[in-house]
Every structure is written in structure tokens, then in C-alpha cells.
Design a protein around this motif. Structure first.
Motif, PDB file in Angstrom:
ATOM      1  N   ARG A  64       0.837  -1.207   0.000  1.00 37.23           N
ATOM      2  CA  ARG A  64       0.000   0.000   0.000  1.00 37.23           C
ATOM      3  C   ARG A  64       0.871   1.256   0.000  1.00 37.23           C
ATOM      4  O   ARG A  64       0.501   2.295   0.543  1.00 37.23           O
ATOM      5  N   GLY A  65       2.051   1.121  -0.592  1.00 37.74           N
ATOM      6  CA  GLY A  65       3.028   2.200  -0.602  1.00 37.74           C
ATOM      7  C   GLY A  65       4.027   2.018   0.520  1.00 37.74           C
ATOM      8  O   GLY A  65       4.531   0.925   0.750  1.00 37.74           O
ATOM      9  N   ALA A  66       4.322   3.109   1.206  1.00 42.59           N
ATOM     10  CA  ALA A  66       5.163   3.041   2.405  1.00 42.59           C
ATOM     11  C   ALA A  66       4.246   3.253   3.602  1.00 42.59           C
ATOM     12  O   ALA A  66       4.354   4.239   4.338  1.00 42.59           O
ATOM     13  N   SER A  67       3.337   2.313   3.797  1.00 47.64           N
ATOM     14  CA  SER A  67       2.279   2.513   4.787  1.00 47.64           C
ATOM     15  C   SER A  67       2.776   2.463   6.216  1.00 47.64           C
ATOM     16  O   SER A  67       2.022   2.778   7.144  1.00 47.64           O
ATOM     17  N   PRO A  71      -0.131   7.548   5.592  1.00 51.54           N
ATOM     18  CA  PRO A  71      -1.442   6.914   5.399  1.00 51.54           C
ATOM     19  C   PRO A  71      -1.472   6.138   4.086  1.00 51.54           C
ATOM     20  O   PRO A  71      -1.048   6.642   3.043  1.00 51.54           O
ATOM     21  N   GLU A  72      -1.950   4.909   4.173  1.00 49.65           N
ATOM     22  CA  GLU A  72      -1.877   3.976   3.049  1.00 49.65           C
ATOM     23  C   GLU A  72      -2.710   4.408   1.851  1.00 49.65           C
ATOM     24  O   GLU A  72      -3.693   5.133   1.983  1.00 49.65           O
ATOM     25  N   HIS A  73      -2.304   3.903   0.689  1.00 48.94           N
ATOM     26  CA  HIS A  73      -2.984   4.163  -0.583  1.00 48.94           C
ATOM     27  C   HIS A  73      -3.219   5.650  -0.817  1.00 48.94           C
ATOM     28  O   HIS A  73      -4.331   6.112  -1.090  1.00 48.94           O
ATOM     29  N   THR A  74      -2.121   6.398  -0.698  1.00 52.89           N
ATOM     30  CA  THR A  74      -2.085   7.809  -1.076  1.00 52.89           C
ATOM     31  C   THR A  74      -0.852   7.994  -1.959  1.00 52.89           C
ATOM     32  O   THR A  74       0.087   7.194  -1.903  1.00 52.89           O
ATOM     33  N   PHE A  75      -0.850   9.046  -2.752  1.00 50.92           N
ATOM     34  CA  PHE A  75       0.349   9.289  -3.553  1.00 50.92           C
ATOM     35  C   PHE A  75       1.542   9.624  -2.660  1.00 50.92           C
ATOM     36  O   PHE A  75       2.696   9.351  -3.028  1.00 50.92           O
ATOM     37  N   GLY A  76       1.296  10.164  -1.484  1.00 55.16           N
ATOM     38  CA  GLY A  76       2.385  10.367  -0.530  1.00 55.16           C
ATOM     39  C   GLY A  76       3.025   9.057  -0.129  1.00 55.16           C
ATOM     40  O   GLY A  76       4.253   8.946  -0.049  1.00 55.16           O
ATOM     41  N   SER A  77       2.211   8.057   0.129  1.00 51.82           N
ATOM     42  CA  SER A  77       2.708   6.737   0.499  1.00 51.82           C
ATOM     43  C   SER A  77       3.384   6.042  -0.677  1.00 51.82           C
ATOM     44  O   SER A  77       4.461   5.439  -0.537  1.00 51.82           O
ATOM     45  N   TYR A  78       2.771   6.118  -1.848  1.00 50.45           N
ATOM     46  CA  TYR A  78       3.341   5.467  -3.029  1.00 50.45           C
ATOM     47  C   TYR A  78       4.707   6.060  -3.388  1.00 50.45           C
ATOM     48  O   TYR A  78       5.673   5.332  -3.666  1.00 50.45           O
ATOM     49  N   VAL A  88       8.641  -2.660  -6.301  1.00 48.70           N
ATOM     50  CA  VAL A  88       7.265  -2.648  -6.784  1.00 48.70           C
ATOM     51  C   VAL A  88       6.426  -1.922  -5.737  1.00 48.70           C
ATOM     52  O   VAL A  88       6.711  -2.019  -4.536  1.00 48.70           O
ATOM     53  N   VAL A  89       5.408  -1.209  -6.179  1.00 47.64           N
ATOM     54  CA  VAL A  89       4.498  -0.539  -5.245  1.00 47.64           C
ATOM     55  C   VAL A  89       3.106  -1.122  -5.416  1.00 47.64           C
ATOM     56  O   VAL A  89       2.588  -1.201  -6.537  1.00 47.64           O
ATOM     57  N   GLU A  90       2.511  -1.535  -4.301  1.00 45.35           N
ATOM     58  CA  GLU A  90       1.149  -2.052  -4.350  1.00 45.35           C
ATOM     59  C   GLU A  90       0.175  -0.888  -4.450  1.00 45.35           C
ATOM     60  O   GLU A  90      -0.344  -0.389  -3.462  1.00 45.35           O
ATOM     61  N   ALA A  91      -0.057  -0.455  -5.664  1.00 47.72           N
ATOM     62  CA  ALA A  91      -0.940   0.679  -5.930  1.00 47.72           C
ATOM     63  C   ALA A  91      -1.976   0.239  -6.963  1.00 47.72           C
ATOM     64  O   ALA A  91      -1.659   0.208  -8.138  1.00 47.72           O
ATOM     65  N   GLY A  92      -3.138  -0.063  -6.512  1.00 43.47           N
ATOM     66  CA  GLY A  92      -3.563  -0.149  -5.137  1.00 43.47           C
ATOM     67  C   GLY A  92      -4.597  -1.253  -5.027  1.00 43.47           C
ATOM     68  O   GLY A  92      -4.834  -2.039  -5.942  1.00 43.47           O
ATOM     69  N   ASP A  93      -5.265  -1.270  -3.885  1.00 41.81           N
ATOM     70  CA  ASP A  93      -6.428  -2.135  -3.686  1.00 41.81           C
ATOM     71  C   ASP A  93      -7.612  -1.463  -4.369  1.00 41.81           C
ATOM     72  O   ASP A  93      -7.995  -0.351  -4.004  1.00 41.81           O
ATOM     73  N   PHE A 374       5.816  -8.533   0.608  1.00 40.39           N
ATOM     74  CA  PHE A 374       5.118  -7.268   0.811  1.00 40.39           C
ATOM     75  C   PHE A 374       5.538  -6.727   2.170  1.00 40.39           C
ATOM     76  O   PHE A 374       5.533  -7.452   3.172  1.00 40.39           O
ATOM     77  N   THR A 375       5.907  -5.469   2.206  1.00 41.32           N
ATOM     78  CA  THR A 375       6.309  -4.863   3.468  1.00 41.32           C
ATOM     79  C   THR A 375       5.821  -3.429   3.560  1.00 41.32           C
ATOM     80  O   THR A 375       5.784  -2.705   2.562  1.00 41.32           O
ATOM     81  N   ASP A 376       5.443  -3.027   4.764  1.00 44.25           N
ATOM     82  CA  ASP A 376       5.047  -1.645   5.007  1.00 44.25           C
ATOM     83  C   ASP A 376       6.255  -0.727   5.116  1.00 44.25           C
ATOM     84  O   ASP A 376       6.105   0.489   5.107  1.00 44.25           O
TER      85      ASP A 376
END
Length: 391
Positions: A64-67, A71-78, A88-93, A374-376
Motif C-alpha cells: 500500500r506504498g510506504a504505509s 497513510p496507506e494508498h495515497t500518492f504520498g505513500s506510493y 514494486v508498489v502495491e498501488a492499489g487495492d 510485501f512490506t510496510d
């Protein structure tokens, strides 16, 4: 990516390994990592291959980025995940809006990941629905238009574990999948390297019954942006095997079946009265079947190394060699730094927001031969990989 753990067509992909990868630190410094002789194929990676084989192994996937930090699934996190060096970036659910757009949220219920509760104009949208057989109360993306969702802002989902992330509450809006695909191209140009993403179809059976089928929407966007081929830098994943089978008929992207606990049943199996559980899917027969339409599996870490009654790790299962035998890669989930998400022997103290012996846990999991994680906390993962491969 799927549920949080409280304590945490076959194409012969085979094993791949890191060769002279560069670790991009949070501060932007680049440290060269020499290749190792840990595995024979470690010296063959990074030869300009395409598709999955172009990725280093073990692959560090920003969950979910760098959760762990935003905050997850934001462009800030990605974007932070890329800054930290994630492969790889999990973008997104992916979940749909009322008007059929795909947006990135961990779940369709957004009460815990946005500030919707502070919007009085949406108070009447709060409701209880049965999601995959479970009653859930809150606000749901399928009850909002995209324009309405764009008035909301993301917040930290687990503030008790990540109080510092609340600093960024309200800073970013909810991204759409189309915006993510454009962002991917922008970041690839900006960074001079191919950016990979790893979107997931969330609750596809539930949404198909609502007339909001996910797979066709995903395929349409991938085709629009020329990202629907075997070598496209987009890996698609789902906890429902039939969703992956449907995607296999619509696109040529790499596909991964997510696997929850051994005793659980994918919800599409429940709806179809298919009695099989995840335990059946991870048998040699089940894995061969998956290899007929997917290139990998994404199991929980507990399917790789189970936990004993006291929360410590038991002996590894045969899942890794069994999956590799039929040509499947394994990208298990999820490594997190905080105590509650680690096996008991790797915790330090009892504070819910404190870090444990994360590198010790990484060493144990990587030693099983998994192809990525997968890692935060992508920066932690990059350092753990460097340690594992040898500097």
C-alpha cells in the motif's frame, strides 16, 4: 493486499535473484550492492530481461506504498515507497465508486481510512452491509460518486501502532486507478527506471453482484494505457481465484492468487458452493491448477512458516519448494516493523508502536527461498535483503 494479521497460463518464471541492485535510501543516497553466489541464478538477474524476470529477487514490494510511514494508498505513500527503494508498489487495492470508477482503498468501507465521518453531508450514508458474509458498518465507496469521494482526505488506519503517521492525516485525497497508471508513467520518466505496480481486485464477487464488475474495468484501463501485456510492469492479484481466471482471459499481465489462512475459503468458492479451502489450494495438485492460469501466489507468511501456540515460529512448510516445482513465484505478506505484527520471539517489549527485531524476522523468512515480500517498510526490507545476499 488482504487482511491484516493481528500479530501480523504457467510461464516458467522460476527463481530470480539480485545482481548489483542499488538501494535507494530515504535520504536519496544510492549504495551499490555487489552480487553474491548465494544461488546459481543470482548471477543471471538484471540482464535487461523483461516482465517478471526483470525484477530483483527477493523483490521488495511496498505494501500500500510506504504505509509504515504515511497513510496507506495515497500518492504520498506510493512516492515514499519509491524513494525508499521499493522494487514494486502495491498501488492499489481497487474498489469501485457508484458511478463506476476504480479507486484505491484497502476496503470499500472507508470510515477508518478517510475523514468521511467528519463530513456531515455524508452522515446519512453510514449503513451496515454484509461484505463476504460479514456484517460491516460504515461508509462504502459504492455509495459515493467519484466527485464526492474526491472531497474526502485519507487518514492513518492504525494510529495505535503508527501515531506518527497521523501527522499526515488530511494531506492526500483518494487516488483513482487511472491516476495511478498516469502517475506510474510520470514516475518512470522522472526516476529513469521502470516503476512497477501491483494492484488487487477487492471483493470481486461482492461487486459483480452489485453490477460493478472489477475485472473488465481493470482490463479496459490497462488496455487504454498499453499495460495489458505479458511484459507490462503491472502485476494483478486477488484473493478470489475466479477473479484471476477472469483476468487471465482479459489481459496478459502477470497474475497472482492471494492466499489467506489455511482453513479459510475464498469467497468466490463460498458463493459457488465449492468446499475447497486454502489448504486444498496449496497442495501439489492445487498449486498445479493455479499454475495453469497464474504466475504466482501471495500467501500469508504463516503459510510459509506457521506459528506455534505461543506465537513463536515453527518449522517451515513445503509451500516454497512445492510452488517453485510448478513454476510459481511466491510473494508472501506482510512484513511490518511494529511488535504486534512480528512473531513472538522477535518482539521487543510490549509497546504497540515499538519496533522489534525486524531484521531477525526478515532473515528467517528470506531463508525459506521466497521470491519477494510485501512490506510496510521498504527501507527495512532493502537493508534486510542486502544482509541476506551479502554485501
Amino acid at each position: 493486499m488482504g487482511s491484516d494479521q493481528a500479530n501480523g497460463q504457467t510461464q516458467g518464471t522460476g527463481r530470480r535473484a539480485l545482481l548489483g541492485a542499488a538501494v535507494l535510501g530515504a535520504g536519496g543516497a544510492v549504495l551499490g550492492l555487489p552480487g553474491t553466489a548465494r544461488a546459481a541464478d543470482a548471477r543471471t538477474a538484471g540482464h535487461g530481461g523483461r516482465g517478471l524476470k526483470s525484477l530483483p529477487v527477493p523483490t521488495i514490494i511496498g505494501h500500500r506504498g510506504a504505509s509504515g510511514y504515511r497513510p496507506e494508498h495515497t500518492f504520498g505513500s506510493y512516492e515514499l515507497a519509491l524513494d525508499l527503494g521499493a522494487d514494486v508498489v502495491e498501488a492499489g487495492d481497487l474498489v469501485p465508486t457508484k458511478d463506476g470508477h476504480l479507486v484505491c482503498r484497502h476496503e470499500p468501507e472507508i470510515g477508518g481510512t478517510t475523514d468521511v465521518a467528519s463530513h456531515p453531508e455524508f452522515a446519512g450514508r453510514r449503513t451496515t452491509k454484509v461484505l463476504d458474509g460479514v456484517p460491516v458498518t460504515g461508509w462504502f465507496t459504492e455509495d459515493f460518486t467519484l466527485a464526492e469521494l474526491k472531497t474526502l482526505r485519507a487518514v492513518e488506519r492504525i494510529p495505535a501502532n503508527r501515531p506518527h503517521n497521523t501527522l499526515y492525516d488530511g494531506r492526500w485525497e483518494i487516488p483513482t486507478f487511472e491516476e495511478v497508471l498516469k502517475w506510474q508513467d510520470e514516475q518512470t520518466r522522472k526516476r529513469g527506471r521502470q516503476v512497477w505496480i501491483y494492484p488487487e481486485t477487492k471483493h470481486p464477487t461482492y461487486f459483480r453482484k452489485l453490477g460493478l464488475g472489477l475485472e473488465e474495468r481493470v482490463a479496459k484501463l490497462l488496455h487504454k494505457y498499453g499495460k495489458d501485456s505479458r511484459n507490462s510492469p503491472v502485476i494483478l492479484q486477488s484473493f478470489e481465484p475466479t477473479s484471476i481466471q477472469r483476468l487471465n482471459r482479459l489481459v496478459d499481465n502477470p497474475l497472482v492468487v492471494l492466499l489467506s489462512s489455511a482453513g479459510s475459503r475464498p469467497y468466490d468458492f463460498v458463493e459457488a458452493n465449492d468446499p475447497r479451502t486454502v489448504a486444498d489450494l496449496i497442495t501439489p495438485k492445487g498449486l498445479r491448477e493455479i499454475a495453469g492460469y497464474a504466475q504466482g501466489i501471495g500467501p500469508t507468511l504463516d503459510l510459509v512458516i506457521p506459528k506455534k501456540a505461543d506465537g513463536t515460529l515453527a518449522e517451515p512448510t513445503t509451500l516454497v519448494p512445492d510452488a517453485h516445482k510448478v513454476g510459481l513465484i511466491l510473494h508472501p505478506y506482510t512484513m511490518r516493523n511494529e511488535n504486534p505484527f512480528l512473531p513472538a520471539e522477535y518482539r521487543k517489549g510490549t509497546a504497540a508502536d515499538a519496533y522489534g527485531d525486524v531484521f531477525g524476522a526478515w532473515r528467517t523468512y528470506l531463508a525459506t527461498g521466497i521470491d519477494g515480500v510485501f512490506t510496510d517498510n521498504a527501507d527495512t526490507g532493502l537493508l534486510a535483503r542486502a544482509d541476506f545476499l551479502g554485501r
